[in-house]
Write a protein that holds these residues in place. Structure first.
Motif, PDB file in Angstrom:
ATOM      1  N   LEU B 143       0.814  -1.225   0.000  1.00 11.58           N
ATOM      2  CA  LEU B 143       0.000   0.000   0.000  1.00 11.58           C
ATOM      3  C   LEU B 143       0.843   1.269   0.000  1.00 11.58           C
ATOM      4  O   LEU B 143       0.488   2.259  -0.628  1.00 11.58           O
ATOM      5  CB  LEU B 143      -0.916   0.030   1.236  1.00 11.58           C
ATOM      6  N   THR B 144       1.937   1.242   0.754  1.00 10.61           N
ATOM      7  CA  THR B 144       2.695   2.470   0.988  1.00 10.61           C
ATOM      8  C   THR B 144       4.080   2.372   0.368  1.00 10.61           C
ATOM      9  O   THR B 144       4.844   1.456   0.693  1.00 10.61           O
ATOM     10  CB  THR B 144       2.828   2.734   2.502  1.00 10.61           C
ATOM     11  N   LEU B 145       4.390   3.304  -0.515  1.00  9.44           N
ATOM     12  CA  LEU B 145       5.731   3.350  -1.090  1.00  9.44           C
ATOM     13  C   LEU B 145       6.746   3.639   0.012  1.00  9.44           C
ATOM     14  O   LEU B 145       6.623   4.637   0.720  1.00  9.44           O
ATOM     15  CB  LEU B 145       5.794   4.452  -2.151  1.00  9.44           C
ATOM     16  N   GLY B 146       7.713   2.756   0.159  1.00  9.16           N
ATOM     17  CA  GLY B 146       8.708   2.949   1.211  1.00  9.16           C
ATOM     18  C   GLY B 146       8.164   2.647   2.588  1.00  9.16           C
ATOM     19  O   GLY B 146       8.613   3.234   3.578  1.00  9.16           O
ATOM     20  N   ALA B 147       7.195   1.709   2.672  1.00  7.53           N
ATOM     21  CA  ALA B 147       6.662   1.325   3.993  1.00  7.53           C
ATOM     22  C   ALA B 147       7.832   1.031   4.929  1.00  7.53           C
ATOM     23  O   ALA B 147       8.667   0.184   4.626  1.00  7.53           O
ATOM     24  CB  ALA B 147       5.763   0.097   3.853  1.00  7.53           C
ATOM     25  N   PRO B 148       7.905   1.733   6.058  1.00  8.68           N
ATOM     26  CA  PRO B 148       9.146   1.685   6.851  1.00  8.68           C
ATOM     27  C   PRO B 148       9.224   0.496   7.799  1.00  8.68           C
ATOM     28  O   PRO B 148       8.217  -0.113   8.154  1.00  8.68           O
ATOM     29  CB  PRO B 148       9.058   2.984   7.660  1.00  8.68           C
ATOM     30  N   ASN B 149      10.459   0.187   8.201  1.00  8.09           N
ATOM     31  CA  ASN B 149      10.667  -0.605   9.408  1.00  8.09           C
ATOM     32  C   ASN B 149      10.539   0.358  10.590  1.00  8.09           C
ATOM     33  O   ASN B 149      11.089   1.466  10.553  1.00  8.09           O
ATOM     34  CB  ASN B 149      12.063  -1.234   9.416  1.00  8.09           C
ATOM     35  N   ILE B 150       9.818  -0.053  11.614  1.00  6.50           N
ATOM     36  CA  ILE B 150       9.632   0.824  12.779  1.00  6.50           C
ATOM     37  C   ILE B 150      10.306   0.209  13.997  1.00  6.50           C
ATOM     38  O   ILE B 150      10.011  -0.930  14.371  1.00  6.50           O
ATOM     39  CB  ILE B 150       8.140   1.063  13.074  1.00  6.50           C
ATOM     40  N   VAL B 151      11.219   0.973  14.562  1.00 10.94           N
ATOM     41  CA  VAL B 151      11.838   0.596  15.827  1.00 10.94           C
ATOM     42  C   VAL B 151      11.114   1.385  16.912  1.00 10.94           C
ATOM     43  O   VAL B 151      11.073   2.610  16.859  1.00 10.94           O
ATOM     44  CB  VAL B 151      13.339   0.958  15.824  1.00 10.94           C
ATOM     45  N   ALA B 152      10.522   0.684  17.867  1.00 18.38           N
ATOM     46  CA  ALA B 152       9.732   1.359  18.905  1.00 18.38           C
ATOM     47  C   ALA B 152      10.479   1.298  20.233  1.00 18.38           C
ATOM     48  O   ALA B 152      10.903   0.228  20.670  1.00 18.38           O
ATOM     49  CB  ALA B 152       8.360   0.703  19.039  1.00 18.38           C
ATOM     50  N   CYS B 153      10.650   2.466  20.847  1.00 18.40           N
ATOM     51  CA  CYS B 153      11.357   2.537  22.124  1.00 18.40           C
ATOM     52  C   CYS B 153      10.394   3.046  23.181  1.00 18.40           C
ATOM     53  O   CYS B 153       9.914   4.183  23.108  1.00 18.40           O
ATOM     54  CB  CYS B 153      12.552   3.477  22.015  1.00 18.40           C
ATOM     55  N   GLY B 154      10.132   2.243  24.155  1.00 23.17           N
ATOM     56  CA  GLY B 154       9.240   2.630  25.236  1.00 23.17           C
ATOM     57  C   GLY B 154      10.000   3.367  26.329  1.00 23.17           C
ATOM     58  O   GLY B 154      11.101   2.983  26.700  1.00 23.17           O
ATOM     59  N   ILE B 155       9.423   4.441  26.809  1.00 18.66           N
ATOM     60  CA  ILE B 155      10.105   5.318  27.760  1.00 18.66           C
ATOM     61  C   ILE B 155       9.234   5.457  28.998  1.00 18.66           C
ATOM     62  O   ILE B 155       7.991   5.509  28.911  1.00 18.66           O
ATOM     63  CB  ILE B 155      10.348   6.692  27.108  1.00 18.66           C
ATOM     64  N   GLY B 156       9.887   5.553  30.134  1.00 14.50           N
ATOM     65  CA  GLY B 156       9.131   5.723  31.377  1.00 14.50           C
ATOM     66  C   GLY B 156       8.300   4.482  31.673  1.00 14.50           C
ATOM     67  O   GLY B 156       8.753   3.355  31.476  1.00 14.50           O
ATOM     68  N   ASP B 157       7.073   4.713  32.120  1.00 15.02           N
ATOM     69  CA  ASP B 157       6.206   3.575  32.442  1.00 15.02           C
ATOM     70  C   ASP B 157       5.485   3.109  31.176  1.00 15.02           C
ATOM     71  O   ASP B 157       4.255   3.155  31.089  1.00 15.02           O
ATOM     72  CB  ASP B 157       5.190   3.984  33.508  1.00 15.02           C
ATOM     73  N   ALA B 158       6.270   2.701  30.207  1.00 16.55           N
ATOM     74  CA  ALA B 158       5.694   2.370  28.904  1.00 16.55           C
ATOM     75  C   ALA B 158       4.866   1.098  28.981  1.00 16.55           C
ATOM     76  O   ALA B 158       5.195   0.167  29.719  1.00 16.55           O
ATOM     77  CB  ALA B 158       6.809   2.201  27.875  1.00 16.55           C
ATOM     78  N   GLU B 159       3.808   1.101  28.194  1.00 17.64           N
ATOM     79  CA  GLU B 159       3.007  -0.105  28.036  1.00 17.64           C
ATOM     80  C   GLU B 159       3.726  -1.014  27.043  1.00 17.64           C
ATOM     81  O   GLU B 159       3.789  -0.715  25.844  1.00 17.64           O
ATOM     82  CB  GLU B 159       1.620   0.252  27.497  1.00 17.64           C
ATOM     83  N   ALA B 160       4.256  -2.116  27.540  1.00 17.62           N
ATOM     84  CA  ALA B 160       5.049  -2.985  26.671  1.00 17.62           C
ATOM     85  C   ALA B 160       4.222  -3.514  25.495  1.00 17.62           C
ATOM     86  O   ALA B 160       4.714  -3.633  24.363  1.00 17.62           O
ATOM     87  CB  ALA B 160       5.621  -4.145  27.482  1.00 17.62           C
ATOM     88  N   ARG B 161       2.962  -3.789  25.761  1.00 15.52           N
ATOM     89  CA  ARG B 161       2.108  -4.346  24.694  1.00 15.52           C
ATOM     90  C   ARG B 161       1.992  -3.350  23.537  1.00 15.52           C
ATOM     91  O   ARG B 161       2.066  -3.714  22.371  1.00 15.52           O
ATOM     92  CB  ARG B 161       0.707  -4.636  25.289  1.00 15.52           C
TER      93      ARG B 161
END
Lengths: 370, 226
Positions: B143-161
């Motif tokens: 669907l998306t040209l250049g659909a990215p890889n996303i690296v997600a970094c949780g900060i503080g009391d992040a919801e891991a889910r």
């Protein structure tokens, strides 16, 4: 007696072709070998006739290709050997020594002629590996089969994510060339290119077994340790032309430089260009289901180029400044060290190892004999 | 293929600037500065990166777009004026911007590697928003040209889910451990990702090539191994 299918004669205006040769007494032995892959000769576009120059002025003169500095006595030694800059240069720095236990020179070059062919080659460590202290992971091997005058070549690009890709590249090149020479010595009517690729692949497996001191072959381990691309082939002089046969595993490639244009005989015309680029390859010891040899003729003024993607990526279609620069300087065979210097050009983001083999029909050079 | 001016990787830092991030923004800004220094120390890699910074809360602010970090003295500072956390707006902005950027770079003659997004958040998006559908469209390569890889970094009391849902691979999901310098970690991961994207690797999931399994007839050992 049957006619073999290897290089069937191809009619082309202005070019005489040899008649198909009958098979030899080696028929029976050959029949016991795995069926060799027939070469489908893909005729390249015919050379354009070189008539008188058009009297019409060009509306926009094409940009001049980069010119190597012409050394003069007054030229400072450092300037003479500084890299040729194309567009924006890569960062300038002193290279780090290559890591690893065995010596791996930064650059190799070679050059010589047989009675019929002139060969130049160079392999240079990329700016990226010079900066990070990794060895040159490309390699190349060439040899001449003495009785036929056939040039045998192999070019390989070790896969950076492997542990010792430089060794994989060297093993693949030398094994491919040795295997072709052995087949030529057997006077086979047709070379078995699938066997060439398999021998090169198996050499990686054997080396991995030796390193791991294991007696169990493990191709997956060999891939992790030694994965490499491979382009291998032959150039056989025939009348005024030369027959070229090439096989390809991975993304290294071959081109024919004709009248300043680059023809890529190995590139699939039907393959769509990916929307986003990828650096992943499917290398040895992985073998494609079909190792398909490509055959074509090298016309008298053509130049055969075989190289790794470190050359192929900046070349692109050949329409840009890199293509124009190489077209200009490879119109006739340069000094061997001149090719190494040319190949080491500096252009931003192109920092991969580069390897290039160039083959011309031997021609009369200034003061030289044919 | 036309002339190839080079290979580039578009990278996007997408930072949560909502009110709940107030306590972490100094650390994030330190991390961006650290990332800048790290890339300048790798000039071969830096030449191939085009860097964008987007901050988001209820809406999205593009702070930097396709910058060559070698030409920048410093990166923009992230700030917060309070506000909520609209993942929907953030992913919609990326879905709008990334194809434009990829097209623009290709028109300039560059080959473009798959973009990478570093998504920094406390993992507490606005309730009731269907950001998952926008995320799915963004990361759908058909669907998306250049659909990215996303690296997600949780900060503080992040919801891991939530962090796992945002990352395009479980290997790309991180939750900051208290006491570990977050900025340096992000910088290290960013330079490692750049290197891994650039260097040649093995094709995954190839179905057209098989590993060689049998010793070929007449095989000869290499005599002159280097």
């Amino acid at each position: 007696m049957r006619e073999h299918s290897f290089f069937p004669p191809v009619s082309r205006a202005g070019s005489s072709r040899p008649a198909a040769q009958p098979d030899s007494v080696y028929d029976q032995e050959a029949d016991e070998q795995p069926a060799p892959q027939p070469v489908v000769v893909q005729p390249l576009p015919p050379p354009q006739p070189t008539g008188p120059a058009s009297p019409l002025p060009l509306a926009v003169p094409p940009p001049s290709p980069q010119a190597l500095p012409v050394p003069s006595a007054a030229m400072r030694f450092e300037e003479r050997w500084s890299p040729l800059v194309i567009d924006r240069p890569a960062a300038s720095f002193e290279p780090r020594p290559p890591s690893g236990p065995s010596y791996r020179p930064d650059t190799l070059f070679d050059g010589w002629s047989t009675d019929r062919l002139t060969v130049r080659l160079a392999s240079v460590r990329g700016y990226g590996h010079r900066h990070s202290g990794r060895p040159r992971e490309d390699d190349i091997a060439v040899a001449v089969h003495p009785s036929s005058g056939t040039l045998v070549f192999a070019v390989a690009d070790g896969v950076s994510s492997a542990e010792q890709p430089h060794l994989g590249a060297t093993l693949a090149c030398r094994t491919a060339v040795d295997t072709v020479l052995a087949q030529l010595a057997e006077r086979r009517p047709e070379l078995d290119w699938t066997a060439v690729a398999k021998h090169a692949a198996w050499q990686l497996v054997e080396h991995a077994m030796r390193v791991r001191q294991s007696d169990q072959p493990d191709a997956a381990e060999a891939e992790r340790m030694l994965a490499t691309t491979l382009v291998a082939g032959t150039v056989e002089p025939v009348d005024r032309d030369a027959r070229v046969t090439v096989i390809q595993v991975g993304d290294s490639a071959a081109w024919v430089l004709r009248d300043g244009q680059y023809i890529a005989p190995l590139r699939s015309q039907s393959a769509p260009r990916p929307e986003v680029a990828s650096s992943s390859v499917s290398p040895l010891p992985r073998l494609p289901n079909e190792v398909k040899p490509h055959g074509f003729y090298l016309a008298p003024d053509d130049v055969l180029l075989v190289g790794t993607d470190g050359f192929g990526d900046p070349l692109g279609s050949g329409d840009g400044p890199v293509g124009r620069t190489f077209a200009r300087h490879l119109a006739t065979p340069p000094e061997p060290r001149g090719l190494a210097h040319l190949l080491d050009f500096s252009r931003e983001t192109f920092d991969d190892d580069r390897t290039l083999l160039a083959v011309w029909h031997r021609r009369r050079l200034d003061g030289g004999a044919r | 293929m036309a002339d190839n001016r080079g290979h580039l990787i578009p990278m996007y830092v997408v930072a949560d600037e909502s009110g709940s991030m107030t306590a972490h923004l100094d650390e994030l800004n330190d991390g961006l500065a650290s990332l800048h220094r790290a890339l300048l120390g790798e000039p071969m890699a830096a030449a191939k990166v085009r860097f964008s910074v987007l901050g988001f809360s209820n809406s999205v602010s593009v702070r930097m777009r396709l910058a060559d970090l070698r030409q920048e003295n410093e990166l923009p500072r992230l700030t917060t004026y309070g506000g909520a956390t609209s993942y929907l707006e953030a992913f919609a902005a990326l879905r709008n911007q990334i194809p434009q950027d990829v097209t623009a770079l290709k028109q300039e003659g560059y080959a473009v590697y798959r973009p990478a997004v570093f998504f920094l958040s406390d993992g507490q998006p606005n309730p009731g928003e269907d950001w998952e559908e926008e995320h799915r469209r963004l990361t759908d390569r058909s669907l998306t040209l250049g659909a990215p890889n996303i690296v997600a970094c949780g900060i503080g009391d992040a919801e891991a889910r939530t962090i796992l849902d945002v990352a395009t691979s479980n290997d790309y999901a991180f939750v900051a451990v208290p006491g570990v310098e977050l900025g340096a970690t992000v910088a290290k991961f960013c330079t490692a990702l750049t290197t891994s994207v650039i260097q040649s690797g093995l094709s995954l999931g190839t179905d057209r090539a098989e590993l060689v399994v049998d010793k070929p007839e007449g095989f000869r050992m290499a005599i002159d191994v280097v």
